[in-house]
Design a protein around this motif. Sequence first.
Motif, short mmCIF file in Angstrom:
data_model
loop_
_atom_site.label_atom_id
_atom_site.label_comp_id
_atom_site.label_asym_id
_atom_site.label_seq_id
_atom_site.Cartn_x
_atom_site.Cartn_y
_atom_site.Cartn_z
N ARG A 10 0.83 -1.21 0.00
CA ARG A 10 0.00 0.00 0.00
C ARG A 10 0.87 1.26 0.00
O ARG A 10 0.60 2.22 -0.71
N ARG A 11 1.91 1.25 0.82
CA ARG A 11 2.82 2.39 0.92
C ARG A 11 3.53 2.61 -0.42
O ARG A 11 3.63 3.74 -0.90
N ALA A 12 4.01 1.54 -1.01
CA ALA A 12 4.72 1.65 -2.30
C ALA A 12 3.80 2.25 -3.36
O ALA A 12 4.21 3.13 -4.13
N LEU A 13 2.56 1.78 -3.41
CA LEU A 13 1.61 2.32 -4.39
C LEU A 13 1.42 3.81 -4.17
O LEU A 13 1.51 4.60 -5.12
N ALA A 14 1.15 4.21 -2.95
CA ALA A 14 0.90 5.62 -2.66
C ALA A 14 2.11 6.48 -3.00
O ALA A 14 1.98 7.53 -3.65
N GLU A 15 3.28 6.05 -2.61
CA GLU A 15 4.49 6.83 -2.86
C GLU A 15 4.83 6.91 -4.34
O GLU A 15 5.16 7.98 -4.86
N GLU A 16 4.76 5.77 -5.01
CA GLU A 16 5.14 5.74 -6.43
C GLU A 16 4.14 6.52 -7.29
O GLU A 16 4.53 7.24 -8.22
N GLN A 17 2.85 6.40 -6.96
CA GLN A 17 1.87 7.15 -7.74
C GLN A 17 2.01 8.65 -7.49
O GLN A 17 1.93 9.44 -8.42
N ALA A 18 2.22 9.04 -6.24
CA ALA A 18 2.39 10.46 -5.93
C ALA A 18 3.59 11.04 -6.68
O ALA A 18 3.52 12.13 -7.25
N LYS A 19 4.68 10.31 -6.69
CA LYS A 19 5.89 10.76 -7.39
C LYS A 19 5.62 10.87 -8.89
O LYS A 19 5.98 11.87 -9.52
N SER A 20 4.98 9.86 -9.45
CA SER A 20 4.69 9.87 -10.88
C SER A 20 3.73 11.00 -11.24
O SER A 20 3.95 11.71 -12.24
N ALA A 22 3.35 13.85 -9.74
CA ALA A 22 4.08 15.11 -9.62
C ALA A 22 5.02 15.32 -10.81
O ALA A 22 5.17 16.44 -11.29
N GLU A 23 5.65 14.24 -11.27
CA GLU A 23 6.62 14.36 -12.35
C GLU A 23 6.00 14.46 -13.74
O GLU A 23 6.68 14.83 -14.69
N THR A 24 4.72 14.12 -13.86
CA THR A 24 4.10 14.07 -15.19
C THR A 24 2.89 14.99 -15.32
O THR A 24 2.08 14.81 -16.24
N ASN A 25 2.79 15.97 -14.41
CA ASN A 25 1.65 16.89 -14.44
C ASN A 25 0.33 16.09 -14.44
O ASN A 25 -0.50 16.23 -15.33
N ASP A 26 0.19 15.26 -13.42
CA ASP A 26 -1.02 14.43 -13.24
C ASP A 26 -1.28 13.48 -14.41
O ASP A 26 -2.41 13.33 -14.86
N TRP A 27 -0.21 12.85 -14.87
CA TRP A 27 -0.29 11.87 -15.96
C TRP A 27 -0.86 12.48 -17.24
O TRP A 27 -1.63 11.86 -17.97
N GLU A 28 -0.41 13.69 -17.52
CA GLU A 28 -0.84 14.41 -18.70
C GLU A 28 -0.58 13.63 -20.00
O GLU A 28 -1.31 13.76 -20.98
N HIS A 29 0.44 12.80 -20.00
CA HIS A 29 0.86 12.06 -21.19
C HIS A 29 -0.05 10.87 -21.53
O HIS A 29 0.06 10.30 -22.59
N VAL A 30 -0.95 10.52 -20.63
CA VAL A 30 -1.76 9.31 -20.79
C VAL A 30 -3.04 9.62 -21.57
O VAL A 30 -3.77 10.56 -21.24
N ASP A 31 -3.30 8.81 -22.58
CA ASP A 31 -4.57 8.88 -23.32
C ASP A 31 -5.60 8.10 -22.49
O ASP A 31 -5.74 6.88 -22.63
N ARG A 32 -6.26 8.80 -21.61
CA ARG A 32 -7.16 8.14 -20.65
C ARG A 32 -8.35 7.45 -21.32
O ARG A 32 -8.78 6.40 -20.86
N GLN A 33 -8.85 8.04 -22.38
CA GLN A 33 -9.96 7.39 -23.09
C GLN A 33 -9.52 6.04 -23.62
O GLN A 33 -10.22 5.04 -23.49
N ARG A 34 -8.34 5.98 -24.21
CA ARG A 34 -7.81 4.72 -24.74
C ARG A 34 -7.56 3.72 -23.62
O ARG A 34 -7.85 2.52 -23.74
N VAL A 35 -7.01 4.20 -22.50
CA VAL A 35 -6.76 3.32 -21.34
C VAL A 35 -8.06 2.69 -20.88
O VAL A 35 -8.13 1.47 -20.66
N HIS A 36 -9.10 3.50 -20.75
CA HIS A 36 -10.38 2.95 -20.28
C HIS A 36 -10.98 1.98 -21.29
O HIS A 36 -11.56 0.96 -20.90
N GLN A 37 -10.81 2.25 -22.57
CA GLN A 37 -11.28 1.31 -23.59
C GLN A 37 -10.52 -0.01 -23.49
O GLN A 37 -11.12 -1.08 -23.56
N ASP A 38 -9.20 0.10 -23.32
CA ASP A 38 -8.39 -1.11 -23.24
C ASP A 38 -8.69 -1.91 -21.98
O ASP A 38 -8.73 -3.15 -22.03
N TRP A 39 -8.91 -1.23 -20.86
CA TRP A 39 -9.29 -1.95 -19.65
C TRP A 39 -10.67 -2.59 -19.80
O TRP A 39 -10.89 -3.70 -19.33
#
Length: 135
Positions: A10-20, A22-39
């Motif tokens: 749980r700690r690793a998930l929270a820390e790694e996601q928070a770091k990511s 912060a480093e990616t402007n809230d996952w700006e690079h991710v095509d969220r529509q495509r991710v949700h379609q793929d999931w």
Amino acid sequence: MGNSYEDECRRALAEEQAKSLAETNDWEHVDRQRVHQDWDVLYREVTAFLDGGSLPGDHQIQELVARHFDIVCRFYIPSREAYVGMSLFYAEDEAMRAFHDSYHPGLVEFMGAAIKVFAGQGGGFALSAGPVASA
């Protein structure tokens, strides 16, 4: 799997996601529509195998979990512990449980068990910042 290992996940998930985030402007690079379609496609496939009696460690299920991991990696590459932590989050967060259970009432537990198998076998994970633990 012991509680201390789950807490580490749980700690690793929270820390790694928070770091990511912060480093990616809230996952700006991710095509969220495509991710949700793929999931959506993936979870429908998993549900068909689940209804067919497949087990979390079955080869075809592990191939689907590998696809799940690849989708997760569009956000960031998690450590083994963070990936297991994600399965715990799916089970413990009410909204995530409801989302997954909308596909199948047993999907959260099944995916959690399958992710734990994958984490125990797989490579491709980022190195964990914490102590090495085994499931």
